[in-house]
Design a protein around this motif. Structure first.
Motif, PDB file in Angstrom:
ATOM      1  N   LEU A 128     -63.631  36.170-153.211  1.00  0.00           N
ATOM      2  CA  LEU A 128     -62.572  35.109-152.683  1.00  0.00           C
ATOM      3  C   LEU A 128     -62.588  33.811-153.678  1.00  0.00           C
ATOM      4  N   ARG A 129     -63.615  33.315-153.781  1.00  0.00           N
ATOM      5  CA  ARG A 129     -64.036  32.142-154.734  1.00  0.00           C
ATOM      6  C   ARG A 129     -63.197  32.145-156.003  1.00  0.00           C
ATOM      7  N   ARG A 130     -62.964  33.160-156.419  1.00  0.00           N
ATOM      8  CA  ARG A 130     -62.271  33.407-157.889  1.00  0.00           C
ATOM      9  C   ARG A 130     -60.834  33.374-157.756  1.00  0.00           C
ATOM     10  N   PHE A 131     -60.216  32.692-156.528  1.00  0.00           N
ATOM     11  CA  PHE A 131     -58.908  32.728-156.309  1.00  0.00           C
ATOM     12  C   PHE A 131     -58.974  31.017-156.438  1.00  0.00           C
ATOM     13  N   PRO A 132     -57.617  30.543-156.737  1.00  0.00           N
ATOM     14  CA  PRO A 132     -57.072  29.161-156.410  1.00  0.00           C
ATOM     15  C   PRO A 132     -57.351  28.750-155.076  1.00  0.00           C
ATOM     16  N   LEU A 133     -57.752  27.704-154.273  1.00  0.00           N
ATOM     17  CA  LEU A 133     -57.354  27.262-153.054  1.00  0.00           C
ATOM     18  C   LEU A 133     -56.183  27.466-152.287  1.00  0.00           C
ATOM     19  N   ARG A 134     -55.090  27.059-153.345  1.00  0.00           N
ATOM     20  CA  ARG A 134     -53.725  27.042-152.733  1.00  0.00           C
ATOM     21  C   ARG A 134     -52.990  28.404-153.219  1.00  0.00           C
ATOM     22  N   ASP A 135     -52.221  28.911-152.404  1.00  0.00           N
ATOM     23  CA  ASP A 135     -51.519  29.987-152.930  1.00  0.00           C
ATOM     24  C   ASP A 135     -50.549  29.841-153.890  1.00  0.00           C
ATOM     25  N   ASN A 192     -56.564  33.692-162.529  1.00  0.00           N
ATOM     26  CA  ASN A 192     -56.936  33.139-161.134  1.00  0.00           C
ATOM     27  C   ASN A 192     -58.346  32.475-161.007  1.00  0.00           C
ATOM     28  N   ALA A 193     -59.235  33.393-161.821  1.00  0.00           N
ATOM     29  CA  ALA A 193     -60.519  32.672-162.023  1.00  0.00           C
ATOM     30  C   ALA A 193     -60.681  31.497-162.711  1.00  0.00           C
ATOM     31  N   LEU A 194     -59.920  31.251-163.873  1.00  0.00           N
ATOM     32  CA  LEU A 194     -60.003  30.233-164.703  1.00  0.00           C
ATOM     33  C   LEU A 194     -59.147  29.066-163.748  1.00  0.00           C
ATOM     34  N   ARG A 195     -57.984  29.435-163.180  1.00  0.00           N
ATOM     35  CA  ARG A 195     -57.178  28.454-162.418  1.00  0.00           C
ATOM     36  C   ARG A 195     -58.042  27.568-161.210  1.00  0.00           C
ATOM     37  N   ARG A 196     -58.675  28.367-160.854  1.00  0.00           N
ATOM     38  CA  ARG A 196     -59.710  27.941-159.508  1.00  0.00           C
ATOM     39  C   ARG A 196     -60.639  26.703-160.088  1.00  0.00           C
ATOM     40  N   MET A 197     -61.361  26.930-161.341  1.00  0.00           N
ATOM     41  CA  MET A 197     -62.172  25.715-161.950  1.00  0.00           C
ATOM     42  C   MET A 197     -61.228  24.647-162.489  1.00  0.00           C
ATOM     43  N   GLU A 198     -59.981  25.028-163.041  1.00  0.00           N
ATOM     44  CA  GLU A 198     -59.271  23.846-163.320  1.00  0.00           C
ATOM     45  C   GLU A 198     -58.625  22.934-162.280  1.00  0.00           C
ATOM     46  N   GLN A 199     -58.509  23.616-161.325  1.00  0.00           N
ATOM     47  CA  GLN A 199     -57.888  22.887-160.022  1.00  0.00           C
ATOM     48  C   GLN A 199     -59.304  22.317-159.020  1.00  0.00           C
ATOM     49  N   TYR A 200     -60.479  22.504-159.465  1.00  0.00           N
ATOM     50  CA  TYR A 200     -61.453  21.946-158.727  1.00  0.00           C
ATOM     51  C   TYR A 200     -61.576  20.425-158.459  1.00  0.00           C
ATOM     52  N   GLY A 201     -61.258  19.733-159.503  1.00  0.00           N
ATOM     53  CA  GLY A 201     -61.294  18.300-159.373  1.00  0.00           C
ATOM     54  C   GLY A 201     -59.948  17.827-158.690  1.00  0.00           C
ATOM     55  N   GLY A 255     -70.419  33.488-172.621  1.00  0.00           N
ATOM     56  CA  GLY A 255     -70.379  34.688-171.760  1.00  0.00           C
ATOM     57  C   GLY A 255     -68.727  35.071-171.688  1.00  0.00           C
ATOM     58  N   VAL A 256     -67.829  34.153-171.243  1.00  0.00           N
ATOM     59  CA  VAL A 256     -66.481  34.752-171.126  1.00  0.00           C
ATOM     60  C   VAL A 256     -66.050  35.038-172.681  1.00  0.00           C
ATOM     61  N   ASP A 257     -66.100  33.967-173.458  1.00  0.00           N
ATOM     62  CA  ASP A 257     -65.829  34.168-174.871  1.00  0.00           C
ATOM     63  C   ASP A 257     -66.002  35.299-175.414  1.00  0.00           C
ATOM     64  N   VAL A 307     -64.214  38.306-166.227  1.00  0.00           N
ATOM     65  CA  VAL A 307     -63.750  37.673-164.890  1.00  0.00           C
ATOM     66  C   VAL A 307     -65.220  37.568-164.151  1.00  0.00           C
ATOM     67  N   SER A 308     -66.177  38.212-164.244  1.00  0.00           N
ATOM     68  CA  SER A 308     -67.386  38.056-163.532  1.00  0.00           C
ATOM     69  C   SER A 308     -68.234  36.880-163.836  1.00  0.00           C
ATOM     70  N   SER A 309     -67.951  36.778-165.403  1.00  0.00           N
ATOM     71  CA  SER A 309     -68.725  35.729-166.184  1.00  0.00           C
ATOM     72  C   SER A 309     -68.248  34.398-165.722  1.00  0.00           C
ATOM     73  N   THR A 310     -67.013  34.232-165.381  1.00  0.00           N
ATOM     74  CA  THR A 310     -66.544  32.935-165.036  1.00  0.00           C
ATOM     75  C   THR A 310     -67.093  32.217-163.792  1.00  0.00           C
ATOM     76  N   GLU A 311     -68.065  32.937-163.080  1.00  0.00           N
ATOM     77  CA  GLU A 311     -68.890  32.260-161.974  1.00  0.00           C
ATOM     78  C   GLU A 311     -69.664  31.094-162.534  1.00  0.00           C
ATOM     79  N   GLU A 312     -70.544  31.476-163.693  1.00  0.00           N
ATOM     80  CA  GLU A 312     -71.365  30.308-164.274  1.00  0.00           C
ATOM     81  C   GLU A 312     -70.488  29.095-164.822  1.00  0.00           C
ATOM     82  N   TRP A 313     -69.321  29.510-165.545  1.00  0.00           N
ATOM     83  CA  TRP A 313     -68.405  28.629-166.018  1.00  0.00           C
ATOM     84  C   TRP A 313     -67.865  27.643-164.968  1.00  0.00           C
TER      85      TRP A 313
END
Length: 349
Positions: free
Chosen positions: A163-170, A180-189, A222-224, A273-279
């Motif tokens: 679930l955390r691999r999705f952005p907070l906002r729909d 979605n996995a990358l978007r959630r980290m881009e939107q964290y701040g 890892g993602v690269d 996708v799984s490796s985005t967790e550490e990133w």
């Protein structure tokens, strides 16, 4: 020698491990499985007849060049996998709706687990009882709901991780899992502090502690790596199909190679996708620890309240994206050393 080691472990290591190494793997696969079937092409035939040392040198050079090329093209390569580039409007809309259904399913499953636990403890409210009955009556959830009740704590944690691999906002949901996995980290701040880390990326990197910056670089490797493997496998599969088309007879080995490489490309995508967790955790640390030094580097003082801090970052983001406007003067009250001339209290509306 020490300086060389520092350079490799710094920025150079991410290039080697993230792009050149997987490119070398793909070149090795080309040499082992495709080179023998491409003798009809004169340059390939000359390479096949060359000495082993010469072949190794050519393939190594090709791996380095391919790795550097993929690294230079990493932005469009990522954007294709994220759903930004090369997607027709109908495919984008279909993929986005599919991902939104996946997101709703995960939310409902976790909500059902939470309510079932409260029910077993006799803590359900009347509104929660109605919600639980609604979830149990959902045919889409029926089988999943029955299975989820037997999940142990680590398995439920993996469900929350998905679930955390999705952005907070729909409205931020994209048509692919990687997007979605990358978007959630881009939107964290932005979601937490109204600090747009995409706008202030280079400023954040420059101001954050060295260990935090290095953590972001290392976490991305890892993602690269899997993205480079994925594209390399797809290129090899397309090459195998092309060689098969040029042959007079049907080759089982080439057809099997194309199928196997395509199947592995799907696996590499899921691993990316799984490796985005550490990133994502590294980006979170960058934002959390880099906010204060970033504010100081920008000549600002971090406010005492979260509400004021969000206002400060919002004003600064607008100033960076939209240029100067008279409303940007509201940023003055956050400037360091301006406390005697500018009130820190919010202006009356």
């Amino acid at each position: 020698m020490t300086e060389i080691a520092k350079g490799v472990l710094g920025g150079g290591w991410s290039l080697v491990a993230g792009w050149i190494l997987p490119a070398a793997v793909n070149i090795a696969l080309f040499g082992l499985f495709l080179l023998p079937d491409m003798r009809a092409f004169e340059p390939v035939d000359r390479l096949a007849q060359a000495a082993l040392s010469q072949q190794s040198l050519v393939l190594l050079t090709a791996a380095v060049v391919l790795g550097l090329l993929f690294s230079a093209l990493q932005t469009p390569l990522y954007r294709v996998l994220e759903g930004y580039l090369g997607w027709p409007s109908w495919a984008f809309a279909w993929g986005r709706k599919r991902q939104q259904r996946r997101l709703k399913l995960l939310r409902d499953r976790l909500d059902g687990l939470r309510l079932a636990q409260k029910e077993s403890g006799g803590q359900l409210t009347s509104s929660e009882e109605g919600r639980l009955r609604e979830l149990r009556a959902d045919r889409r959830l029926a089988q999943k709901f029955a299975q989820d009740l037997f999940l142990i704590a680590p398995q439920r944690a993996l469900l929350r991780e998905r679930l955390r691999r999705f952005p907070l906002r729909d409205e931020q949901v994209l048509p692919t899992r990687l997007g979605n996995a990358l978007r959630r980290m881009e939107q964290y701040g932005s979601d937490r502090y109204r600090l747009d880390s995409q706008v202030f990326w280079h400023e954040l990197i420059a101001a954050a502690p060295e260990q935090t910056r290095q953590g972001v670089t290392t976490a991305r490797i890892g993602v690269d790596f899997f993205v480079c493997l994925l594209y390399g496998h797809l290129i090899l599969a397309a090459t195998a199909v092309t060689v098969q088309a040029t042959k007079s007879g049907f080759s089982i080995s080439l057809s099997a190679l194309a199928v196997v490489l395509t199947a592995f490309a799907v696996i590499w995508y899921r691993l990316a996708v799984s490796s985005t967790e550490e990133w994502a955790m590294a980006i979170r640390a960058l934002v959390n620890l880099g906010r204060k030094p970033l504010a100081e580097a920008m000549g600002l003082e971090l406010p005492a309240t979260l509400h004021d801090e969000r206002e400060m970052w919002s004003l600064l983001s607008k100033l960076s994206r939209l240029g100067y406007h008279e409303n940007a003067a509201a940023l003055d009250r956050f400037r360091a050393g301006e406390g005697e001339t500018h009130s820190r209290e919010r202006p009356a509306e």
